[in-house]
Design a protein around this motif. Structure first.
Motif, short mmCIF file in Angstrom:
data_model
loop_
_atom_site.label_atom_id
_atom_site.label_comp_id
_atom_site.label_asym_id
_atom_site.label_seq_id
_atom_site.Cartn_x
_atom_site.Cartn_y
_atom_site.Cartn_z
N LEU A 181 0.83 -1.21 0.00
CA LEU A 181 0.00 0.00 0.00
C LEU A 181 0.86 1.25 0.00
N ASN A 188 -6.55 2.26 5.79
CA ASN A 188 -6.57 1.63 7.12
C ASN A 188 -7.69 0.59 7.23
N GLN A 189 -8.39 0.35 6.14
CA GLN A 189 -9.40 -0.70 6.13
C GLN A 189 -9.27 -1.54 4.87
N ILE A 190 -9.49 -2.83 5.04
CA ILE A 190 -9.51 -3.75 3.91
C ILE A 190 -10.95 -4.22 3.75
N VAL A 191 -11.43 -4.24 2.52
CA VAL A 191 -12.78 -4.76 2.26
C VAL A 191 -12.64 -5.89 1.26
N THR A 192 -13.29 -7.01 1.54
CA THR A 192 -13.05 -8.19 0.72
C THR A 192 -14.33 -8.98 0.49
N ILE A 231 -17.63 -5.14 -3.25
CA ILE A 231 -16.80 -4.37 -2.30
C ILE A 231 -16.92 -2.87 -2.58
N HIS A 287 -19.08 -0.61 -0.45
CA HIS A 287 -18.56 -0.06 0.80
C HIS A 287 -17.54 1.04 0.56
N VAL A 291 -8.00 -3.39 -5.13
CA VAL A 291 -6.56 -3.36 -5.42
C VAL A 291 -6.06 -4.71 -5.93
N ILE A 344 -10.00 -7.92 -3.25
CA ILE A 344 -9.52 -7.22 -2.06
C ILE A 344 -9.47 -5.74 -2.38
N VAL A 371 -9.32 -1.56 -0.63
CA VAL A 371 -8.89 -0.81 0.54
C VAL A 371 -9.66 0.49 0.63
#
Lengths: 327, 327
Positions: B14, B23-27, B60, B63, B68, B126, B128
């Motif tokens: 990153l 500072n957040q991962i969304v998957t 994703i 949200h 990425v 994935i 971010v």
């Protein structure tokens, strides 16, 4: 922490986790392969979730990443409630062992595409790295004289099952038959869940005690252990194939199968689930720390100057397995 | 940037990407379902990669996460090189459209578990989030009078195919038969790849113009659009089912199928791939911006005070589809 708002995706909040400085994501996807067939033959799905989680988290662990999240893909022709429940329970337990959260998944019922009793399982692990953690493998630090350690596996893990099936078929042995070295059935022995090495290894990696780690999967020790080496460096791993005790399963496979010792080492983990390259100086501390985590660990070889094209060479191949035992 | 060192997992750095403060991962993980059957019937795998990527990244995106990385799980009984190549090419193209990298994958050949011609495809996206991006859905900001926008889909996307198959079978129609409203075959129309909304929507979301977004997948508009609502708030979506033009495919399915209009809206996206909740004030700017991105966008309803248990109500159901057309 993780949460599911709205439910379209799973949100992993690094700020609220212990990894609030993480700046790298490490991820891997994998299935459990034809181990599914044995779970079906035994009608036992209590370990297969450990396998899919283990296959994924042990992979990302090799890069010194802390697993934070796991997602599963469970697909079938027709949902079998008991099977699905056992699988999800097994995944959940394994995620606890891997210190990650089961944040999502897809359960797909696909009649027509899958047969009524057919199913499959895959998953994806997501890990994070903090900036000050070593970036493994540290290929440039690996040098002649470094020690190769092997941590014991819990049997086959999730690879080599196509060859196992061939061997059992060739000898007309049923999965429910009792193994000659004990009271369990072949099916039970083969289904032993994949070991998860996160808790044993991550802190040692973060502490800089390990230069490289290789998860021994398809391709066995031969094709995986070497993945920590820089191909440009003239280094190789010299492994003493007799240096760790072999589970009877591997002696049996070696005895019964139409497979040479070299092929055994290129197909199965042969009792070693993870290999590590460590400095001569750190070897003892690493061994001691792993033993405290109830791991069995062996010095199985060393880093040598490469003189041929082979990145890995073996000593004592003739004593690797007890091949006379089951003839 | 992404890299594969050692090759056990994919590393997403990153710090070296444009999302260095993430500072957040969304998957999310998903498969393409029984659309596979139609790809097989047509022997055409050029779009199915767009489907698996689209299913995951559109999820994703809801949200406000920037995709990425993507990983695929391609499994088969016996590897068919052309099919595998077309699938991977399609995935790669779709990843470009979604501004993410295809960082890894598992290609599993599982003879015995899968038939020689059988295969499946799933994937994991994935994404971010940076700390200053709106956390969608902003349920607490959604209020009576807000506008529901619908962005047009490219056909069925990757849901509803079991019902489609039933309808075609009931009328003994082959996938290769020509549709009554054009020159394409049913198979070609049904295989239209899933639209990917990342480039059209992410900047609008980041700019605070959207309160909630719902990817319309299995369960149709009825079950997905409402997922932006807080169940505790006494709000509902009131949708005018006649407010957007319907692709002939949906008119045809509604005419031919043993399926009511309500069921259509609960099974298919019915021409709307993504619904958005926006303030009355932002509606026009959002529509203008989406049109500039070549999206077709419609005002399809509004947020109302909920008076029953239903989180979604429909107006003009009788005019939703042109049901007389294909009788």
């Amino acid at each position: 922490g993780t949460s599911q708002i709205g439910g379209f995706g799973a949100i992993i909040d690094l700020q609220k986790s212990e990894y609030d400085k993480a700046n790298q994501i490490v991820t891997g996807i994998d299935g459990v392969g034809t181990k599914i067939e044995i779970a079906d033959a035994m009608d036992d799905y209590r370990g297969i979730g450990h396998d899919v989680v283990g296959m994924c988290v042990n992979d990302i662990l090799c890069h010194c990443a802390a697993p934070v999240a796991f997602l599963d893909y469970f697909v079938c022709g027709k949902l079998n409630r008991r099977r699905a429940t056992e699988v999800v329970k097994s995944i959940s337990e394994a995620c606890i062992q891997a210190d990650c959260s089961l944040v999502g998944g897809e359960t797909a019922e696909m009649p027509g595409v899958y047969g009524p009793n057919q199913w499959d399982l895959a998953g994806c692990a997501i890990g994070v790295r903090q900036p000050d953690w070593p970036q493994l493998p540290e290929t440039s630090k690996i040098q002649v004289g470094d020690i190769v350690l092997g941590i014991s596996s819990s049997g086959l893990h999730s690879n080599g099952f196509s060859l196992v099936r061939k061997i059992l078929q060739a000898h007309k042995i049923d999965y429910k038959a009792t193994v000659p070295w004990g009271n369990s059935s072949f099916g039970q022995v083969l289904l032993t869940p994949t070991k998860i090495y996160v808790r044993s290894l991550l802190l040692l990696m973060r502490g800089g005690l390990i230069k490289g780690a290789a998860h021994i999967t398809g391709g066995g020790i031969t094709e995986n252990a070497i993945r920590v080496l820089d191909r440009e460096a003239e280094l190789a791993l010299d492994i003493d194939a007799s240096s760790w005790p072999k589970d009877e399963l591997f002696n049996w496979l070696g005895s019964m199968g139409p497979v040479t010792t070299k092929e055994m080492l290129k197909t199965f983990n042969c009792g070693i689930g993870m290999t590590l390259v460590v400095s001569k100086e750190s070897a003892q501390s690493v061994k001691d720390a792993l033993k405290k985590c109830d791991e069995k660990v062996y010095e199985i070889g060393k880093v040598v100057r490469r003189t041929t094209d082979d990145l890995i060479t073996y000593q004592n191949l003739e004593n690797a397995f007890d091949l006379a035992k089951y003839y």
